[in-house]
Design a protein around this motif. Sequence first.
Motif, mmCIF file in Angstrom:
data_model
loop_
_atom_site.group_PDB
_atom_site.id
_atom_site.type_symbol
_atom_site.label_atom_id
_atom_site.label_comp_id
_atom_site.label_asym_id
_atom_site.label_seq_id
_atom_site.Cartn_x
_atom_site.Cartn_y
_atom_site.Cartn_z
ATOM 1 N N GLU A 159 8.536 0.277 -4.983
ATOM 2 C CA GLU A 159 7.529 -0.598 -4.628
ATOM 3 C C GLU A 159 7.138 -0.494 -3.232
ATOM 4 O O GLU A 159 5.790 -0.589 -2.972
ATOM 5 C CB GLU A 159 8.080 -2.084 -5.023
ATOM 6 C CG GLU A 159 8.403 -2.557 -6.315
ATOM 7 C CD GLU A 159 9.666 -2.238 -6.915
ATOM 8 O OE1 GLU A 159 10.436 -1.654 -6.016
ATOM 9 O OE2 GLU A 159 9.801 -2.232 -7.920
ATOM 10 N N ASN B 132 4.797 2.760 -3.279
ATOM 11 C CA ASN B 132 3.389 2.497 -3.997
ATOM 12 C C ASN B 132 2.799 1.693 -3.009
ATOM 13 O O ASN B 132 1.524 1.710 -2.788
ATOM 14 C CB ASN B 132 3.680 1.400 -5.156
ATOM 15 C CG ASN B 132 4.211 2.647 -6.232
ATOM 16 O OD1 ASN B 132 4.038 3.707 -6.394
ATOM 17 N ND2 ASN B 132 4.645 1.888 -7.374
ATOM 18 N N GLU B 133 3.324 0.473 -2.045
ATOM 19 C CA GLU B 133 2.670 -0.124 -1.177
ATOM 20 C C GLU B 133 1.891 0.623 -0.114
ATOM 21 O O GLU B 133 1.024 0.476 0.464
ATOM 22 C CB GLU B 133 3.298 -1.180 -0.599
ATOM 23 C CG GLU B 133 2.731 -2.500 -0.027
ATOM 24 C CD GLU B 133 1.697 -3.142 -0.893
ATOM 25 O OE1 GLU B 133 0.871 -3.755 0.019
ATOM 26 O OE2 GLU B 133 1.816 -3.251 -1.927
ATOM 27 N N LYS C 25 8.552 -4.363 0.002
ATOM 28 C CA LYS C 25 6.995 -4.244 -0.090
ATOM 29 C C LYS C 25 6.142 -5.029 1.005
ATOM 30 O O LYS C 25 5.290 -4.458 1.447
ATOM 31 C CB LYS C 25 6.728 -4.582 -1.711
ATOM 32 C CG LYS C 25 5.466 -4.566 -1.805
ATOM 33 C CD LYS C 25 5.022 -5.099 -3.316
ATOM 34 C CE LYS C 25 3.371 -5.226 -3.631
ATOM 35 N NZ LYS C 25 3.264 -5.837 -4.887
#
Length: 107
Positions: free
Chosen positions: A31, A34-35, A80
């Motif tokens: 996460e 991806n962030e 995140k």
Amino acid sequence: MPRPKKHVFVCTQNRPQGHPRGSCAASGCAEVMNEFMNEIQSRNLFEKIALTNTGCMGPCMMGPSVLVYPEGVMYGKVGKDDVKTIIEQHLLGGAPVASLVVPPEVW
């Protein structure tokens, strides 16, 4: 491609469940990675910030771990929701996020 001003490394080490060192994957590194990708893309920061996923950087108990160069600042227990703060305050603003920096005995 011009040389980026900052280079961010996100640990994405994945060890089997129950491994004594744990892993950043078990702590949510996907996460976080991806962030960072989403924020860099949405802000068009490709020329300013390089992003690389890595294997283990050492402090597994502090994962997910994020390392920023050229300063050599390591962040631990990054979530995140911390990514925007790291980008705004450190990567663009030049001031490390003190509350996320790992203790000196760790890095």
